[in-house]
Structure formats: structure tokens, C-alpha cells
Design a protein around this motif. Structure first.
Motif, short mmCIF file in Angstrom:
data_model
loop_
_atom_site.label_atom_id
_atom_site.label_comp_id
_atom_site.label_asym_id
_atom_site.label_seq_id
_atom_site.Cartn_x
_atom_site.Cartn_y
_atom_site.Cartn_z
N MET A 1 1.18 -6.76 4.67
CA MET A 1 0.92 -5.71 4.00
C MET A 1 2.26 -4.70 4.27
N PHE A 2 2.65 -3.87 3.47
CA PHE A 2 3.34 -2.75 3.84
C PHE A 2 2.82 -1.55 3.78
N ALA A 3 2.82 -0.61 4.62
CA ALA A 3 1.99 0.54 4.67
C ALA A 3 2.78 1.78 5.39
N ALA B 1 0.69 -1.21 0.01
CA ALA B 1 -0.19 -0.05 -0.09
C ALA B 1 0.84 1.24 -0.10
N ALA B 2 1.99 1.20 0.75
CA ALA B 2 2.81 2.37 0.65
C ALA B 2 3.30 2.55 -0.81
N LEU C 1 -4.00 -11.90 7.82
CA LEU C 1 -2.32 -11.37 7.81
C LEU C 1 -1.69 -11.80 9.08
N LYS C 2 -0.15 -11.91 8.48
CA LYS C 2 0.83 -12.63 9.49
C LYS C 2 1.62 -11.27 9.94
N VAL C 3 2.00 -10.37 8.71
CA VAL C 3 2.74 -9.20 9.16
C VAL C 3 1.92 -8.06 8.55
N VAL C 4 2.09 -6.96 9.30
CA VAL C 4 1.91 -5.58 8.79
C VAL C 4 2.78 -4.78 9.05
N ALA C 5 3.73 -4.25 8.01
CA ALA C 5 4.89 -3.83 8.21
C ALA C 5 4.94 -2.19 7.81
N VAL D 1 0.61 -8.52 14.72
CA VAL D 1 1.01 -8.65 13.45
C VAL D 1 1.84 -7.41 13.05
N LEU D 2 1.88 -6.40 13.87
CA LEU D 2 2.50 -5.02 13.65
C LEU D 2 4.00 -5.04 13.70
N TYR D 3 4.58 -4.50 12.86
CA TYR D 3 6.18 -4.17 12.80
C TYR D 3 6.24 -3.07 12.40
N ASN D 4 7.11 -2.18 13.04
CA ASN D 4 7.57 -0.77 12.90
C ASN D 4 8.86 -0.63 12.41
N LEU D 5 9.20 -0.17 11.34
CA LEU D 5 10.61 0.22 10.81
C LEU D 5 10.90 1.51 10.83
#
Length: 521
Positions: A274-276, A229-230, A296-300, A321-325
């Protein structure tokens, strides 16, 4: 990065599973010859999984990895034969998320040309400046931007979506493309939230290290289905595409982000990840929750800070499932926060991944104690190669200045207090607007908030808070000030509380502080 760690991580994520010997050999040969650029990643994926779906557009267009590679090669041959694009030239890309953008990026790299990813939010005047500064030979653009490109210099070839298809259809048969004499670079334009965007030269990975650093901490797997999505023109969206191709994933793309359509697509395509950017999560939380939780297993997420309370609220609805980079165009990544970190400290930026060095330094470049605020410096394999203007950022002992201020707590978690140039001095006290933003964002009436520093004749600077409320909600300015006064020191209380319909944001979701400062002339 040590070989055992790389092998263990690639195995854990399913990238070293056995395959047909001839395909595995072709895959490795593609990486050997073409490297780890996006073109190399696409080639290795097509060699190993030619029939696997590579891209699904919202209009229903579906391309396998082999089809995507074939179209990209045809486009590259036509760009060279028809428009004279050569190694070292620059191709501008003014496109939303769709397969045509990917084909154009790959085509540029197949020729050794640089792909300049142009922010879709630029005005016609800004676009003309970028074309001149980056010395574009070609600008590929979506049809919706036709009027915006009229002011480009005549020497810049313009290729719209129709022209893109004509170039692919009209490609003459020829010998297979050979690796160029130089690697094509990706040039990402900085967000320009505080001024004109600058072109940042992104390096080409030289091995599995960068991929392993990310997927060790963010549990993405080979052949996942990933919705990006990003915006791909942004560093985070582009990184998502690189990771997806390395994993031979299926990529789902929408030209524009729509929260309801995104939720539907996550379920319809059984997306694993999902990448957002953070503002997208806010919008997803504003639509009615689906009957069944997406698989979803990952929302980055990356690109800006997570507002107060968003991390836990999002995980309460969609699972842990949230990962914040945390990173930037210049340093790539600095730290990653997983669900456990975000449950324990919802505003943390996490911890540095394997192979990354992070230090908090004072004004004299000395490390500061835990809990003390200083400048954030980062070192990893993917530090940028400088701006196209010839300038760079301050560095120290192999670490690059992010331009942000932050602190590390006793548990080793990083907290980012904001841009160094966002900190204000009010009445002799240092004040971080982000701390006030995070607090105000927790008010249930507030949809979004931005706090900035503005000139003050008595104190030098003061805080101004801009609030957009949820429909039907009301707040009194003094109630907002009293709320902040209850939790923070008096110098953190915004003297100006301004209610707006929405906050001005760029195409990547970052708030445009310069637009808010226009309220003050």
C-alpha cells in the motif's frame, strides 16, 4: 548507476524472470520506442502481460493491461481529432483516483502533451488561476467538480467523466499512434500550504535507475497487488503508479480514502503493498483492528513527517512492513527509512538510497558535522526541471535545496527538523515546531497536533499549539505546557494551546498553517 547493481536488483525483485521470447522482445521494443514515461511503462506491461489485471476500481471496474492501453489510445486519438490536442499542449486533470485519470495521463503522453495534475482541494478561483498560468487546452474532471470548473476561461475545453467515455467510444479507427516528437511532461502542482501552488515540471526517467533506487530499499516485486491510497495527483501517488506499472502490478484504487473500506480492500484483494500518506496511517489506527492482519509486505508512506510514536504503533499492529520515504516534488526522493530504522529511531527519514547524494550545509554552503542542523541538499537522477514560471530552487554542486532543515546522526540516519521558513526565533533562540509537535503527539488524548510560530510583541515570535483530541478526551492547556516543559527547553513551551475539532489539511494530508494563523488575524 552501475549496471551490475541494476541487474542484481531487477533480478531480486522478479523483473528479469524468463518469459515468452516474443513478449519479452515486444516489451523491450516498447521501452526503446516510447521510453520510461507512464505511457512507455504501460506499453511495456501490456506487451509482456496483456491479460494481467492492471486496475481495479472500488466500483468493481477491472481492466487488463491491454484493455487499459486500448482505451488510452482511443482517448488520445479522439483528443487529437476532436479537440485538436497536439504535442506541447497541456491537459489539466482534476480527478480522484480511478482508471479514467490514468487513461487521461497516458493519452496526453501518447500525444506528447503535458499532463497537469491538479489538486482536488483547489477552490474555483485557484483552479481558474492554474488554468490561466498553465495555459490549459483541456481540463478533464470528475463530475463532482462540475460547478468548480464553471469559472474557467471559455477557450479551455472541459471534459467530464461522461465526455471521457464518449471520446473513447467515438474514437475513429486509424493508424497506430507513433512516438511524439517530444516527450510529454508531467506537471505537478506544489502543495500550496504556504501560498499559491506552483507547477513543477517532472522529468521523464531515462532508464531503470530511478526504479532500481526505490525497489532496492522498498521490497516491491513484479506482479504484486498494490493499493494506492495516496492521491495520484500528488508526487507520491504518481510515483506509486509509475513503480506499479514498471512492476506489471495490479493497482487497486478508491476515489476517497476511508480507513474501514481500505482495510477491507487490503484483505479482499490480497494486497502485497500500500502507498499512503502518514495521516492515513493515523486514521487506520483509529478503526478497530481486523480479525486477520492484511497480507501486507510493504506499506510505503511519504508526503509529510511521521508523527511521534506512529511508526512503532503501526508496526506493532500490522507487522514490520513500514517504509518512510522523504522527498519532495522538486527532488523526488532523498532518503528511505525501513522497519529497522524506524524501530531504532521512529522519527528518522532514513538514509539515501543507491545513487543519491545528500549533504547538510550551513549558510555558507559548507558541510556541517554529524548531529548539527543545516540545510538539506539532495542530488539524484530525478531532480525536477524547474517551475513552469521559469524559476527554480537554489542548487550547490549539483545538489538541490529541499527547503528543509535537518541533521544526520552518527549512524548516518537523516532527521528532518522542518521547513526552513517554519523555524522561529523566540527570544533569540531557534525553535523547531516539529520537535514540539512530535512530543505532544505522544500524549494518548491527542488525535492530531500542529505547532506554528505566531508574532509576539515581546519575543518576536512564540509557539502556538493546536490540538484535536480523541472523542471523549480532555486536556488542560497548562497540563500540555507542563508536559512540554518537562522534556524540552523553556523556549520550546507553547504559550498558546488551542483546542480545535480538527486540523485543516489539504488533499494530500498536509496541515495548512495559513489557516491556523487566521486565529491571530
Amino acid at each position: 548507476m552501475d549496471l551490475p547493481f541494476i541487474v542484481a536488483t531487477l533480478t531480486r525483485r522478479g523483473l528479469l524472470t524468463p518469459g515468452r521470447p516474443i513478449r519479452v522482445a515486444s516489451q523491450l521494443n516498447a521501452l526503446r520506442r516510447w521510453g520510461w514515461s507512464l505511457a512507455g511503462e504501460l506499453r511495456q506491461a501490456a506487451a509482456r502481460d496483456p491479460g494481467r489485471t492492471a486496475v481495479v476500481d472500488e466500483d468493481g471496474a477491472t481492466l487488463t493491461y491491454q484493455e487499459l492501453l486500448d482505451r488510452s489510445e482511443r482517448l488520445a486519438r479522439s483528443l487529437r481529432a476532436g479537440l485538436g490536442v497536439q504535442s506541447g499542449d497541456r491537459i489539466g486533470l482534476l480527478c480522484r483516483n480511478h482508471h479514467g485519470l490514468i487513461e487521461a495521463i497516458v493519452a496526453a503522453m501518447l500525444l506528447g502533451a503535458d499532463a497537469v495534475l491538479v489538486n482536488t482541494g483547489l477552490s474555483a478561483a485557484q483552479l481558474a488561476t492554474v488554468a490561466q498560468e498553465q495555459q490549459l487546452r483541456v481540463l478533464a474532471h470528475d463530475a463532482e467538480f462540475a460547478e468548480r470548473v464553471l469559472a474557467l476561461p471559455p477557450e479551455v475545453h472541459r471534459v467530464d467523466e461522461r465526455g471521457h467515455e464518449e471520446l473513447i467510444a467515438g474514437a475513429l479507427p486509424g493508424d497506430q499512434l507513433q512516438p511524439p516528437d517530444r516527450d510529454g511532461r508531467t506537471i505537478v502542482l506544489t502543495s500550496g500550504t504556504t501560498g499559491a501552488p506552483k507547477g513543477a515540471r517532472r522529468p521523464t526517467p531515462h532508464g531503470f535507475g530511478p526504479l532500481v533506487s526505490i525497489i532496492d530499499r522498498i521490497p516491491l516485486h513484479a506482479r504484486d497487488t498494490v493499493l494506492i491510497a495516496a492521491p495520484i495527483f500528488h508526487t507520491w501517488g504518481y510515483a506509486a503508479l509509475q513503480v506499479a506499472f514498471a512492476l506489471r502490478a495490479t493497482v487497486v484504487l478508491h476515489r476517497r480514502f476511508d480507513p474501514a473500506a481500505t482495510l477491507a480492500a487490503l484483505t479482499a484483494h490480497s494486497c502485497d503493498a500500500m502507498f499512503a500518506v502518514p495521516v492515513m496511517l493515523q486514521r487506520l489506527m483509529e478503526v478497530p483492528p481486523p480479525d486477520a492482519r492484511p497480507p501486507l509486505k510493504v506499506v510505503a508512506v511519504s508526503g509529510s513527517a511521521l508523527p511521534g510514536g506512529l511508526a512503532t504503533a503501526f508496526m506493532d499492529r500490522f507487522g514490520d512492513v513500514l517504509y518512510n520515504l522523504y522527498g519532495s516534488t522538486e527532488v523526488s526522493w532523498a532518503s528511505i527509512a525501513g522497519p529497522a530504522d524506524l524501530r531504532a529511531a521512529p522519527t528518522t527519514a532514513g538514509r539515501p538510497p543507491h545513487g543519491t547524494r545528500l549533504e547538510i550545509l550551513d549558510a555558507a554552503d559548507r558541510p556541517v558535522p554529524a548531529g548539527q542542523v543545516g540545510r538539506i541538499f539532495v542530488g539524484n537522477e530525478m531532480l525536477f526541471e524547474g517551475y513552469t514560471s521559469g524559476t527554480t530552487r537554489e542548487s550547490h554542486d549539483g545538489l538541490l535545496d529541499t527547503g528543509d532543515l535537518g541533521r544526520v546522526d552518527a549512524d548516518g540516519r537523516l532527521f528532518v527538523d522542518g521547513r526552513a521558513d517554519d523555524m522561529i526565533v523566540s527570544g533569540g533562540e531557534n525553535v523547531f515546531p516539529s520537535e514540539v509537535e512530535d512530543l505532544i503527539a505522544r500524549l494518548p488524548q491527542v488525535r492530531e497536533v500542529a505547532v506554528i510560530g505566531v508574532p509576539d510583541p515581546e519575543y518576536g515570535q512564540r509557539l502556538a499549539a493546536f490540538l484535536a483530541l480523541h472523542p471523549g478526551e480532555q486536556l488542560d492547556p497548562e497540563a500540555v505546557r507542563e508536559y512540554v516543559r518537562h522534556y524540552l527547553a523553556r523556549f520550546s513551551v507553547p504559550r498558546d494551546v488551542v483546542f480545535v475539532k480538527y486540523l485543516p489539511r489539504n488533499a494530500t494530508g498536509k496541515v495548512l498553517g495559513r489557516e491556523l494563523r487566521r486565529y491571530y488575524g
